[in-house]
Motif scaffolding. Sequence first.
Motif, short mmCIF file in Angstrom:
data_model
loop_
_atom_site.label_atom_id
_atom_site.label_comp_id
_atom_site.label_asym_id
_atom_site.label_seq_id
_atom_site.Cartn_x
_atom_site.Cartn_y
_atom_site.Cartn_z
N ASN A 93 0.84 -1.19 0.00
CA ASN A 93 0.00 0.00 0.00
C ASN A 93 0.88 1.25 0.00
N GLU A 94 0.85 1.98 -1.11
CA GLU A 94 1.70 3.18 -1.26
C GLU A 94 1.42 4.23 -0.20
N ILE A 95 0.22 4.26 0.28
CA ILE A 95 -0.13 5.26 1.30
C ILE A 95 0.74 5.07 2.54
N ASN A 96 1.09 3.85 2.86
CA ASN A 96 1.90 3.59 4.04
C ASN A 96 3.33 4.13 3.91
N TYR A 97 3.72 4.47 2.70
CA TYR A 97 5.03 5.07 2.50
C TYR A 97 4.96 6.60 2.58
N HIS A 98 3.79 7.17 2.41
CA HIS A 98 3.65 8.62 2.34
C HIS A 98 2.94 9.23 3.53
N VAL A 99 2.06 8.51 4.16
CA VAL A 99 1.31 9.07 5.27
C VAL A 99 2.21 9.09 6.49
N PHE A 100 2.26 10.23 7.14
CA PHE A 100 3.08 10.35 8.34
C PHE A 100 2.21 10.26 9.57
N ILE A 101 2.73 9.58 10.56
CA ILE A 101 2.00 9.50 11.82
C ILE A 101 2.57 10.53 12.76
#
Length: 125
Positions: A93-101
């Motif tokens: 999931n590409e979002i897991n590389y871009h979304v910051f926690i």
Amino acid sequence: MDELIKEIKANHEFRKGEGWEQTLLVEDIDVLIQQVEKVPKLEKTCTEYLHSSKYLLQQKEELEREAHTQNAKNKRLEQENQRCKETLKFYANEINYHVFIENGKSNIEHDGGKRARQNLKGEYL
């Protein structure tokens, strides 16, 4: 042959009822002797069938146990496969590389391969 035996029996009963001393004819005795001579072969055949039946029953029970074991193994492998897919979905999931926690890292950085290591060890989240 059953009809012939019934006829011999009926004639024997009739002759006995009529008071005959000799109730069986020579031909009747010959037929009965032929029938009696078949008994050992039939007994042997029955014994062989009984042994075959017991063997087949044992084979059936063994195959049922084996099938049960294989079904349980298949179920475990299907569950493991599903968990691996879930782990792969996370990493794919590409979002897991871009979304910051909240700590400023992406989900992948935050995970640091933990999911993959746990999956390889057989530990699941």
